[in-house]
Scaffold this motif. Structure first.
Motif, short mmCIF file in Angstrom:
data_model
loop_
_atom_site.label_atom_id
_atom_site.label_comp_id
_atom_site.label_asym_id
_atom_site.label_seq_id
_atom_site.Cartn_x
_atom_site.Cartn_y
_atom_site.Cartn_z
N LEU A 55 0.83 -1.21 0.00
CA LEU A 55 0.00 0.00 0.00
C LEU A 55 0.86 1.26 0.00
N ASP A 56 2.08 1.11 -0.51
CA ASP A 56 3.01 2.25 -0.56
C ASP A 56 2.40 3.38 -1.39
N LEU A 57 2.46 4.60 -0.83
CA LEU A 57 1.89 5.75 -1.55
C LEU A 57 2.67 6.09 -2.81
N ASN A 58 3.93 5.68 -2.84
CA ASN A 58 4.75 5.93 -4.03
C ASN A 58 4.43 4.89 -5.10
N VAL A 59 3.88 5.34 -6.22
CA VAL A 59 3.47 4.41 -7.28
C VAL A 59 4.37 4.56 -8.53
N ASP A 60 5.51 5.20 -8.31
CA ASP A 60 6.42 5.45 -9.45
C ASP A 60 6.87 4.17 -10.14
N HIS A 61 6.96 3.08 -9.37
CA HIS A 61 7.47 1.83 -9.94
C HIS A 61 6.45 1.13 -10.83
N ILE A 62 5.18 1.53 -10.77
CA ILE A 62 4.18 0.91 -11.65
C ILE A 62 4.31 1.55 -13.03
N PRO A 63 4.43 0.73 -14.07
CA PRO A 63 4.61 1.31 -15.41
C PRO A 63 3.40 2.17 -15.81
N ASP A 64 3.64 3.15 -16.68
CA ASP A 64 2.54 3.99 -17.19
C ASP A 64 1.73 3.21 -18.22
N ASP A 65 1.22 2.10 -17.79
CA ASP A 65 0.47 1.22 -18.68
C ASP A 65 -0.94 1.09 -18.09
N ILE A 66 -1.94 1.44 -18.89
CA ILE A 66 -3.30 1.52 -18.34
C ILE A 66 -3.75 0.17 -17.79
N ASP A 67 -3.42 -0.92 -18.48
CA ASP A 67 -3.83 -2.24 -17.98
C ASP A 67 -3.18 -2.55 -16.63
N ASP A 68 -1.88 -2.27 -16.50
CA ASP A 68 -1.17 -2.50 -15.24
C ASP A 68 -1.78 -1.64 -14.13
N LEU A 69 -2.05 -0.39 -14.44
CA LEU A 69 -2.59 0.53 -13.44
C LEU A 69 -4.00 0.08 -13.02
N ARG A 70 -4.79 -0.36 -14.01
CA ARG A 70 -6.14 -0.83 -13.67
C ARG A 70 -6.10 -2.10 -12.84
N LYS A 71 -5.12 -2.95 -13.11
CA LYS A 71 -4.97 -4.17 -12.30
C LYS A 71 -4.72 -3.80 -10.84
N GLU A 72 -3.89 -2.77 -10.64
CA GLU A 72 -3.60 -2.34 -9.26
C GLU A 72 -4.85 -1.74 -8.62
N ILE A 73 -5.64 -1.01 -9.40
CA ILE A 73 -6.90 -0.47 -8.87
C ILE A 73 -7.83 -1.62 -8.48
N ASP A 74 -7.92 -2.64 -9.33
CA ASP A 74 -8.79 -3.79 -9.03
C ASP A 74 -8.34 -4.49 -7.75
N ARG A 75 -7.01 -4.62 -7.59
CA ARG A 75 -6.47 -5.27 -6.39
C ARG A 75 -6.82 -4.45 -5.15
N LEU A 76 -6.65 -3.14 -5.26
CA LEU A 76 -6.95 -2.27 -4.11
C LEU A 76 -8.43 -2.28 -3.78
N ASP A 77 -9.30 -2.29 -4.80
CA ASP A 77 -10.74 -2.33 -4.54
C ASP A 77 -11.12 -3.61 -3.79
N ALA A 78 -10.47 -4.72 -4.15
CA ALA A 78 -10.76 -5.99 -3.46
C ALA A 78 -10.36 -5.90 -1.98
N ILE A 79 -9.20 -5.28 -1.73
CA ILE A 79 -8.74 -5.11 -0.34
C ILE A 79 -9.70 -4.19 0.42
N ILE A 80 -10.06 -3.08 -0.22
CA ILE A 80 -10.95 -2.10 0.43
C ILE A 80 -12.31 -2.75 0.74
N LEU A 81 -12.87 -3.48 -0.24
CA LEU A 81 -14.18 -4.11 -0.04
C LEU A 81 -14.13 -5.13 1.11
#
Ligand SMILES: O=C(O)C(=O)C[C@]1(C(=O)O)C=C[C@@H](O)C=C1
Length: 100
Positions: free
Chosen positions: A13-39
Protein backbone atom coordinates in the motif's frame (compact mmCIF):
# COMPACT_ATOMS: atom_id res chain seq x y z
CA UNK A 1 -2.55 10.57 9.98
CA UNK A 2 -1.80 6.85 9.56
CA UNK A 3 -1.53 4.39 12.45
CA UNK A 4 2.19 3.84 13.29
CA UNK A 5 1.39 0.51 14.99
CA UNK A 6 -0.04 -0.96 11.81
CA UNK A 7 2.47 -2.70 9.52
CA UNK A 8 0.99 -2.80 6.03
CA UNK A 9 4.31 -3.36 4.26
CA UNK A 10 3.32 -6.88 3.12
CA UNK A 11 0.04 -5.67 1.60
CA UNK A 12 1.63 -3.29 -0.92
CA UNK A 13 0.00 0.00 0.00
CA UNK A 14 3.01 2.25 -0.56
CA UNK A 15 1.89 5.75 -1.55
CA UNK A 16 4.75 5.93 -4.03
CA UNK A 17 3.47 4.41 -7.28
CA UNK A 18 6.42 5.45 -9.45
CA UNK A 19 7.47 1.83 -9.94
CA UNK A 20 4.18 0.91 -11.65
CA UNK A 21 4.61 1.31 -15.41
CA UNK A 22 2.54 3.99 -17.19
CA UNK A 23 0.47 1.22 -18.68
CA UNK A 24 -3.30 1.52 -18.34
CA UNK A 25 -3.83 -2.24 -17.98
CA UNK A 26 -1.17 -2.50 -15.24
CA UNK A 27 -2.59 0.53 -13.44
CA UNK A 28 -6.14 -0.83 -13.67
CA UNK A 29 -4.97 -4.17 -12.30
CA UNK A 30 -3.60 -2.34 -9.26
CA UNK A 31 -6.90 -0.47 -8.87
CA UNK A 32 -8.79 -3.79 -9.03
CA UNK A 33 -6.47 -5.27 -6.39
CA UNK A 34 -6.95 -2.27 -4.11
CA UNK A 35 -10.74 -2.33 -4.54
CA UNK A 36 -10.76 -5.99 -3.46
CA UNK A 37 -8.74 -5.11 -0.34
CA UNK A 38 -10.95 -2.10 0.43
CA UNK A 39 -14.18 -4.11 -0.04
CA UNK A 40 -12.92 -6.93 2.20
CA UNK A 41 -11.86 -4.41 4.86
CA UNK A 42 -15.20 -2.59 4.71
CA UNK A 43 -17.11 -5.86 5.04
CA UNK A 44 -15.01 -6.95 8.00
CA UNK A 45 -15.32 -3.52 9.64
CA UNK A 46 -19.10 -3.68 9.24
CA UNK A 47 -19.25 -7.13 10.84
CA UNK A 48 -17.05 -6.02 13.77
CA UNK A 49 -19.00 -2.79 14.24
CA UNK A 50 -22.31 -4.70 14.36
CA UNK A 51 -20.81 -7.11 16.87
CA UNK A 52 -19.63 -4.25 19.13
CA UNK A 53 -23.10 -2.71 18.92
CA UNK A 54 -24.80 -5.98 19.86
CA UNK A 55 -22.40 -6.56 22.79
CA UNK A 56 -22.86 -2.99 24.06
CA UNK A 57 -26.65 -3.12 23.86
CA UNK A 58 -26.75 -6.58 25.47
CA UNK A 59 -25.05 -5.07 28.52
CA UNK A 60 -27.52 -2.19 28.64
CA UNK A 61 -25.42 0.36 26.77
CA UNK A 62 -26.54 2.84 24.12
CA UNK A 63 -26.98 1.97 20.45
CA UNK A 64 -24.54 4.71 19.38
CA UNK A 65 -21.44 6.17 21.06
CA UNK A 66 -20.88 9.73 19.97
CA UNK A 67 -17.28 9.99 21.24
CA UNK A 68 -16.24 6.91 19.22
CA UNK A 69 -17.96 8.23 16.12
CA UNK A 70 -16.08 11.53 16.46
CA UNK A 71 -12.80 9.55 16.57
CA UNK A 72 -13.72 7.74 13.35
CA UNK A 73 -14.62 11.04 11.66
CA UNK A 74 -11.31 12.58 12.86
CA UNK A 75 -9.39 9.63 11.39
CA UNK A 76 -10.71 10.38 7.92
CA UNK A 77 -10.52 14.18 8.22
CA UNK A 78 -7.26 14.30 6.25
CA UNK A 79 -9.36 13.41 3.17
CA UNK A 80 -11.54 16.51 3.61
CA UNK A 81 -15.27 16.48 2.83
CA UNK A 82 -14.99 13.16 0.95
CA UNK A 83 -13.28 11.65 4.01
CA UNK A 84 -16.20 12.81 6.13
CA UNK A 85 -18.66 11.21 3.70
CA UNK A 86 -16.61 8.00 3.67
CA UNK A 87 -16.44 7.83 7.48
CA UNK A 88 -20.20 8.47 7.74
CA UNK A 89 -20.81 5.66 5.24
CA UNK A 90 -18.69 3.27 7.31
CA UNK A 91 -20.55 4.24 10.47
CA UNK A 92 -23.93 3.81 8.74
CA UNK A 93 -22.94 0.35 7.48
CA UNK A 94 -22.03 -0.68 11.03
CA UNK A 95 -25.27 0.64 12.48
CA UNK A 96 -27.28 -1.57 10.13
CA UNK A 97 -30.98 -1.12 9.30
CA UNK A 98 -31.80 0.30 12.75
CA UNK A 99 -29.66 3.33 12.01
CA UNK A 100 -31.48 4.24 8.81
O1 LIG B 1 -16.89 1.72 18.94
C1 LIG B 1 -18.06 1.36 19.15
O2 LIG B 1 -18.53 1.34 20.30
C2 LIG B 1 -18.91 0.94 18.05
O3 LIG B 1 -20.07 0.58 18.25
C3 LIG B 1 -18.38 0.97 16.66
C4 LIG B 1 -18.88 2.19 15.89
C5 LIG B 1 -18.07 2.19 14.54
O4 LIG B 1 -18.58 1.64 13.56
O5 LIG B 1 -16.95 2.70 14.56
C6 LIG B 1 -20.33 2.04 15.59
C7 LIG B 1 -21.31 2.71 16.29
C8 LIG B 1 -21.00 3.62 17.39
O6 LIG B 1 -21.85 4.71 17.43
C9 LIG B 1 -19.57 4.03 17.39
C10 LIG B 1 -18.61 3.41 16.65
Amino acid sequence: MSNPDLDLSAVGLDLNVDHIPDDIDDLRKEIDRLDAIILAAVKRRTAVSKKVGRARMASGGPRLVHSREVKVLDRFAELGQEGHTLAMTLLRLGRGPLGR
